[in-house]
Write a protein that holds these residues in place. Structure first.
Motif, PDB file in Angstrom:
ATOM      1  N   GLU A   1      68.599  52.499 101.815  1.00 50.23           N
ATOM      2  CA  GLU A   1      67.353  53.393 102.649  1.00 50.23           C
ATOM      3  C   GLU A   1      66.271  52.394 102.856  1.00 50.23           C
ATOM      4  O   GLU A   1      65.591  52.659 104.507  1.00 50.23           O
ATOM      5  CB  GLU A   1      67.703  54.619 103.056  1.00 50.23           C
ATOM      6  CG  GLU A   1      67.364  55.261 104.376  1.00 50.23           C
ATOM      7  CD  GLU A   1      67.901  56.801 104.042  1.00 50.23           C
ATOM      8  OE1 GLU A   1      66.647  57.593 104.931  1.00 50.23           O
ATOM      9  OE2 GLU A   1      68.885  57.372 103.879  1.00 50.23           O
ATOM     10  N   ALA A   2      65.550  52.610 101.765  1.00 45.75           N
ATOM     11  CA  ALA A   2      64.469  52.482 101.408  1.00 45.75           C
ATOM     12  C   ALA A   2      64.163  51.311 102.260  1.00 45.75           C
ATOM     13  O   ALA A   2      62.715  50.788 102.662  1.00 45.75           O
ATOM     14  CB  ALA A   2      64.170  52.446 100.195  1.00 45.75           C
ATOM     15  N   LEU A   3      64.762  50.318 101.967  1.00 49.60           N
ATOM     16  CA  LEU A   3      64.351  48.695 102.895  1.00 49.60           C
ATOM     17  C   LEU A   3      64.312  49.330 103.651  1.00 49.60           C
ATOM     18  O   LEU A   3      63.595  48.139 104.985  1.00 49.60           O
ATOM     19  CB  LEU A   3      66.149  48.449 102.662  1.00 49.60           C
ATOM     20  CG  LEU A   3      65.953  47.618 100.861  1.00 49.60           C
ATOM     21  CD1 LEU A   3      67.500  47.143 100.671  1.00 49.60           C
ATOM     22  CD2 LEU A   3      64.773  46.793 100.565  1.00 49.60           C
ATOM     23  N   LEU A   4      65.163  50.175 104.944  1.00 52.44           N
ATOM     24  CA  LEU A   4      64.868  50.092 106.415  1.00 52.44           C
ATOM     25  C   LEU A   4      63.632  50.856 106.718  1.00 52.44           C
ATOM     26  O   LEU A   4      62.674  50.060 107.637  1.00 52.44           O
ATOM     27  CB  LEU A   4      66.365  51.374 106.725  1.00 52.44           C
ATOM     28  CG  LEU A   4      67.974  51.120 106.634  1.00 52.44           C
ATOM     29  CD1 LEU A   4      68.421  52.156 107.322  1.00 52.44           C
ATOM     30  CD2 LEU A   4      67.724  49.443 107.348  1.00 52.44           C
TER      31      LEU A   4
ATOM     32  N   GLN B   1      62.534  45.606 106.434  1.00 51.93           N
ATOM     33  CA  GLN B   1      63.914  45.370 106.039  1.00 51.93           C
ATOM     34  C   GLN B   1      64.648  45.412 106.112  1.00 51.93           C
ATOM     35  O   GLN B   1      65.888  45.633 105.024  1.00 51.93           O
ATOM     36  CB  GLN B   1      63.737  44.384 103.977  1.00 51.93           C
ATOM     37  CG  GLN B   1      64.308  43.775 104.028  1.00 51.93           C
ATOM     38  CD  GLN B   1      63.763  41.810 104.613  1.00 51.93           C
ATOM     39  OE1 GLN B   1      62.243  42.304 104.934  1.00 51.93           O
ATOM     40  NE2 GLN B   1      65.120  41.216 104.546  1.00 51.93           N
ATOM     41  N   ALA B   2      65.593  45.201 107.498  1.00 48.33           N
ATOM     42  CA  ALA B   2      66.576  45.972 108.248  1.00 48.33           C
ATOM     43  C   ALA B   2      67.352  44.606 108.160  1.00 48.33           C
ATOM     44  O   ALA B   2      68.225  44.967 108.872  1.00 48.33           O
ATOM     45  CB  ALA B   2      66.238  46.367 109.825  1.00 48.33           C
ATOM     46  N   GLU B   3      67.126  43.750 106.971  1.00 41.95           N
ATOM     47  CA  GLU B   3      68.046  42.392 107.620  1.00 41.95           C
ATOM     48  C   GLU B   3      68.158  42.639 105.674  1.00 41.95           C
ATOM     49  O   GLU B   3      67.492  43.008 105.565  1.00 41.95           O
ATOM     50  CB  GLU B   3      68.408  41.138 108.344  1.00 41.95           C
ATOM     51  CG  GLU B   3      66.767  40.901 108.034  1.00 41.95           C
ATOM     52  CD  GLU B   3      66.367  39.537 109.022  1.00 41.95           C
ATOM     53  OE1 GLU B   3      66.767  38.496 108.797  1.00 41.95           O
ATOM     54  OE2 GLU B   3      65.713  40.542 110.169  1.00 41.95           O
TER      55      GLU B   3
ATOM     56  N   VAL C   1      61.054  47.698  96.205  1.00 41.34           N
ATOM     57  CA  VAL C   1      61.956  48.390  96.948  1.00 41.34           C
ATOM     58  C   VAL C   1      63.429  47.305  96.083  1.00 41.34           C
ATOM     59  O   VAL C   1      63.768  47.531  96.465  1.00 41.34           O
ATOM     60  CB  VAL C   1      61.669  48.888  98.084  1.00 41.34           C
ATOM     61  CG1 VAL C   1      62.924  49.379  98.578  1.00 41.34           C
ATOM     62  CG2 VAL C   1      60.870  50.287  97.482  1.00 41.34           C
ATOM     63  N   LEU C   2      63.185  47.016  96.553  1.00 43.76           N
ATOM     64  CA  LEU C   2      63.609  44.703  96.825  1.00 43.76           C
ATOM     65  C   LEU C   2      64.390  45.144  94.996  1.00 43.76           C
ATOM     66  O   LEU C   2      65.193  44.476  95.038  1.00 43.76           O
ATOM     67  CB  LEU C   2      62.825  43.647  96.907  1.00 43.76           C
ATOM     68  CG  LEU C   2      62.902  43.860  98.347  1.00 43.76           C
ATOM     69  CD1 LEU C   2      61.836  42.683  98.871  1.00 43.76           C
ATOM     70  CD2 LEU C   2      64.152  43.290  99.814  1.00 43.76           C
ATOM     71  N   GLU C   3      63.474  44.957  94.731  1.00 45.15           N
ATOM     72  CA  GLU C   3      63.891  45.050  92.656  1.00 45.15           C
ATOM     73  C   GLU C   3      65.261  46.224  92.792  1.00 45.15           C
ATOM     74  O   GLU C   3      65.917  46.125  92.306  1.00 45.15           O
ATOM     75  CB  GLU C   3      62.812  45.001  91.860  1.00 45.15           C
ATOM     76  CG  GLU C   3      63.917  44.670  90.374  1.00 45.15           C
ATOM     77  CD  GLU C   3      63.899  43.985  89.808  1.00 45.15           C
ATOM     78  OE1 GLU C   3      64.546  43.193  89.343  1.00 45.15           O
ATOM     79  OE2 GLU C   3      63.985  42.809  90.946  1.00 45.15           O
TER      80      GLU C   3
ATOM     81  N   VAL D   1      67.077  56.376 111.507  1.00 43.79           N
ATOM     82  CA  VAL D   1      65.740  56.245 110.103  1.00 43.79           C
ATOM     83  C   VAL D   1      63.933  56.321 111.168  1.00 43.79           C
ATOM     84  O   VAL D   1      63.476  57.047 110.424  1.00 43.79           O
ATOM     85  CB  VAL D   1      65.964  54.691 109.203  1.00 43.79           C
ATOM     86  CG1 VAL D   1      65.067  54.742 108.572  1.00 43.79           C
ATOM     87  CG2 VAL D   1      67.460  54.711 108.174  1.00 43.79           C
ATOM     88  N   ARG D   2      64.479  55.203 111.807  1.00 41.33           N
ATOM     89  CA  ARG D   2      63.251  55.576 112.945  1.00 41.33           C
ATOM     90  C   ARG D   2      62.547  56.552 113.362  1.00 41.33           C
ATOM     91  O   ARG D   2      61.418  57.013 113.650  1.00 41.33           O
ATOM     92  CB  ARG D   2      62.683  53.970 113.681  1.00 41.33           C
ATOM     93  CG  ARG D   2      62.843  52.664 113.265  1.00 41.33           C
ATOM     94  CD  ARG D   2      62.938  51.417 114.259  1.00 41.33           C
ATOM     95  NE  ARG D   2      62.785  50.612 113.557  1.00 41.33           N
ATOM     96  CZ  ARG D   2      63.117  49.034 114.288  1.00 41.33           C
ATOM     97  NH1 ARG D   2      63.556  48.721 115.585  1.00 41.33           N
ATOM     98  NH2 ARG D   2      62.506  48.160 113.684  1.00 41.33           N
TER      99      ARG D   2
END
Length: 223
Positions: A122-125, A129-131, A186-188, A214-215
């Protein structure tokens, strides 16, 4: 401290703080290798002078034109070869203000396997970074083929803020260096969690409405 860095104190401070945060957050490789940059204006950037960014200070930044000209400072040859990796991204992504390249261990595992990192955390969203993070095929570091591969993949995936460099590492983009460092962290985390979930049957995909949900939640929190 070079006068160029003094004249861009905000950008240099942001690069130094971004590097520090990567070590604080524990997302760096054993070697501590990385290179970081900050866009100064439409014509130049501040770039770390070499790949060792542990205890980075402003006097280890150089002012480099987006045409590759070193305006002030002394780039180590090892970093001179990656100038275009940063400058060309700034050219094609005018909204980007900071770029970080690392060999963060769990992201590196995906890069070594040539596997995209799916968006299932979820942190990516929340970082936009939604893909999935795409993979750029391997080419020699800093070569024209490597840079053109990065630019091609960014063009094919206009929504991504990061790419995995095949057999090499990760390249992460942000509105400024600190934002790029937070996204890299967050990606790591996402890469580590994906690998940890494999013995449990693997991570599961979001429902189709996840990004919109999320938005909406973020918008309510700001209201």
């Amino acid at each position: 401290m070079p006068s160029s860095v003094l004249g861009n104190l905000g950008a240099s401070t942001a690069v130094v703080q971004a590097a520090q945060s990567l070590f604080t957050n524990g997302v760096m490789s054993h070697t501590g290798h990385a290179n970081l940059s900050a866009r100064v204006d439409g014509q130049s950037m501040l770039l770390t002078v070499d790949g060792q960014v542990r205890d980075l200070s402003p006097n280890r930044l150089a002012l480099v034109g987006l045409d590759g000209t070193v305006v002030e400072g002394d780039l180590d040859p090892s970093n001179a070869e990656i100038v275009s990796m940063h400058s060309e991204v700034y050219r094609v992504r005018p909204e980007v203000g900071g770029i970080i390249h690392t060999h963060s261990p769990h992201l590196l595992a995906f890069a070594m396997a040539g596997r995209e990192l799916a968006c299932r955390y979820e942190a990516l969203l929340r970082f936009g970074q939604a893909e999935s993070v795409p993979v750029v095929p391997w080419a020699p570091r800093g070569s024209e083929r490597s840079v053109s591969g990065i630019i091609d993949v960014l063009g094919q995936h206009p929504g991504t803020q990061a790419v995995l460099l095949g057999n090499h590492g990760a390249l992460v983009l942000g509105r400024d260096p600190l934002h790029a460092a937070s996204l890299l962290t967050v990606l790591e985390e996402a890469a580590e969690a994906e690998l940890a979930a494999l013995p449990l049957g693997g991570a599961v995909d979001f429902p189709a409405s996840a990004l919109a949900d999320v938005r909406a939640s973020m918008a309510r929190a700001r209201a």
